[in-house]
Design a protein around this motif. Sequence first.
Motif, PDB file in Angstrom:
ATOM      1  N   GLU A   1       9.374  30.301 -93.993  1.00 17.19           N
ATOM      2  CA  GLU A   1       8.308  31.229 -94.370  1.00 17.19           C
ATOM      3  C   GLU A   1       6.922  30.716 -93.971  1.00 17.19           C
ATOM      4  O   GLU A   1       5.974  31.489 -93.880  1.00 17.19           O
ATOM      5  N   GLU A   2       6.822  29.395 -93.739  1.00 17.75           N
ATOM      6  CA  GLU A   2       5.529  28.844 -93.331  1.00 17.75           C
ATOM      7  C   GLU A   2       5.206  29.163 -91.876  1.00 17.75           C
ATOM      8  O   GLU A   2       4.059  29.033 -91.445  1.00 17.75           O
ATOM      9  N   LEU A   3       6.211  29.594 -91.100  1.00 16.97           N
ATOM     10  CA  LEU A   3       5.995  29.964 -89.704  1.00 16.97           C
ATOM     11  C   LEU A   3       5.718  31.457 -89.594  1.00 16.97           C
ATOM     12  O   LEU A   3       6.096  32.238 -90.463  1.00 16.97           O
ATOM     13  N   GLU A   4       5.058  31.837 -88.506  1.00 16.85           N
ATOM     14  CA  GLU A   4       4.757  33.251 -88.292  1.00 16.85           C
ATOM     15  C   GLU A   4       6.038  34.017 -87.991  1.00 16.85           C
ATOM     16  O   GLU A   4       6.886  33.556 -87.240  1.00 16.85           O
ATOM     17  N   HIS A   5       6.158  35.210 -88.579  1.00 15.19           N
ATOM     18  CA  HIS A   5       7.320  36.047 -88.313  1.00 15.19           C
ATOM     19  C   HIS A   5       7.259  36.569 -86.887  1.00 15.19           C
ATOM     20  O   HIS A   5       6.189  36.718 -86.299  1.00 15.19           O
TER      21      HIS A   5
ATOM     22  N   ASN B   1      10.551  34.789 -78.798  1.00 14.77           N
ATOM     23  CA  ASN B   1       9.167  34.516 -78.437  1.00 14.77           C
ATOM     24  C   ASN B   1       9.122  33.121 -77.833  1.00 14.77           C
ATOM     25  O   ASN B   1      10.147  32.471 -77.689  1.00 14.77           O
TER      26      ASN B   1
ATOM     27  N   ARG C   1      10.139  26.750 -83.105  1.00 15.36           N
ATOM     28  CA  ARG C   1      11.396  27.308 -83.609  1.00 15.36           C
ATOM     29  C   ARG C   1      12.551  26.325 -83.431  1.00 15.36           C
ATOM     30  O   ARG C   1      13.549  26.407 -84.150  1.00 15.36           O
TER      31      ARG C   1
ATOM     32  N   GLN D   1       7.048  38.941 -83.923  1.00 14.66           N
ATOM     33  CA  GLN D   1       6.513  40.260 -83.621  1.00 14.66           C
ATOM     34  C   GLN D   1       6.690  40.499 -82.124  1.00 14.66           C
ATOM     35  O   GLN D   1       6.278  39.666 -81.316  1.00 14.66           O
TER      36      GLN D   1
ATOM     37  N   ASP E   1       7.486  30.358 -78.946  1.00 10.85           N
ATOM     38  CA  ASP E   1       7.036  29.317 -79.869  1.00 10.85           C
ATOM     39  C   ASP E   1       8.100  28.227 -79.956  1.00 10.85           C
ATOM     40  O   ASP E   1       9.160  28.414 -80.555  1.00 10.85           O
TER      41      ASP E   1
ATOM     42  N   LEU F   1      12.390  34.984 -87.547  1.00  9.21           N
ATOM     43  CA  LEU F   1      11.489  34.173 -86.723  1.00  9.21           C
ATOM     44  C   LEU F   1      11.763  34.347 -85.231  1.00  9.21           C
ATOM     45  O   LEU F   1      11.280  33.586 -84.413  1.00  9.21           O
TER      46      LEU F   1
END
Length: 406
Positions: A375-379, A304, A309, A381, A306, A48
Amino acid sequence: MLVIGALVWAFTHDLSRVIAVFVVSCPCAFILATPTAMVAALSAAARLGILIKNVADIELAAKINAFVFDKTGTLTTGQLAVSRLAPIGETKPAELLLLAASAEKYSNHPTAKALATLAGEAGVLLAEPKDFAETAGRGVKAEINGAKILVGRAQWLKDNGVDSNFEKSVDLNETEGWSLIFVAQNGKCVGWVGMQDQTRADAKEALAELKEAGVRRIAMVSGDRQVVVTRVAAEIGCEEAKGDCLPQNKVEFVRAVKAKGYKVAVIGDGVNDAPALAAGDIGIAMGAAGSEVAIHSATIALMNNDLRRLPFLVKLSRSTRAVINQNFMFGVVFIIVGLAATAFGYIGPIVAALLHNVGSLIVIFNSARLVRKGEELEHFQPEAVEDKHDHGSHQKPAGELTPKLA
């Protein structure tokens, strides 16, 4: 272990039982209990975009009950975004945007980028400016479709012969964090644009989740004006906000919170935040937009921007501690039961060896459950680097508000 083996030999004189006792009492489950959980937690965090440089902080994060945030670039985007288009007279909003964005087309100022972004989202095709000239920090001049256009501060327009009555139409206060630019066409002001450093879209949600997770104190400290800090705090639901802070004031604030018995996490992104990051129990740097100094001063970096996190990190830490405790409890029960079974002859050396391996596998698989956390959060990138020479493509700043037309 040797004493227990000696006692079993003294009472039974059965060498196979002694060997079984030695095998089943080997503390592999204990040895694997912590490192397997830590590796799984690090893997979940890395997926994440959470870089944890000090492994001990995984456990420490579970004890954090106070968060201290910087404002600019952390709770806000750190980029200007258009929040208000205010045409004057018969000028239409789209026309005002066309004139302002076209005149600013070749400027690298943050206001020019904000105007170009809005024009792209609204589908406004920019005209090609002629005789473009920019005065740093004041405004730009250009010819758009045969008209002389001025875009800049109020004083810039006055200095170029525009009637000063246009300021009466402004109903915003720059001391509250607004950046205002005015647009004049052929010597007459046709409107103004209000811009702000917008709060991140996920800031309010992240702070609410932290409160739900049991964080007792959330504060924001910033070098910005108190009135601006108060406005941002109200938008995101932060109960404590302190403005007009120098770097040393931020450090003093963090130390004061720690002195009251709190375990403090400090979140920031700039050079000015580095001392405060180092002063907290945990320092978390906004890695994608943060400075190298801030990242080196912190023990955790969000690669990132977000903010969700952060509550995930707290929950992951607590889950990691729970899994480690489960592993230790299983190890204790496994050895006690195994010793009893082998001492009384119910289990031989071969079965003891098999059970020993099964116990180790159970600990490993129990720890592996942590890998699926988040896993419910965006990986994570890696963000694409924007091409500065590409004036046609602009990314929308996080948390940008839809402009309100006057």
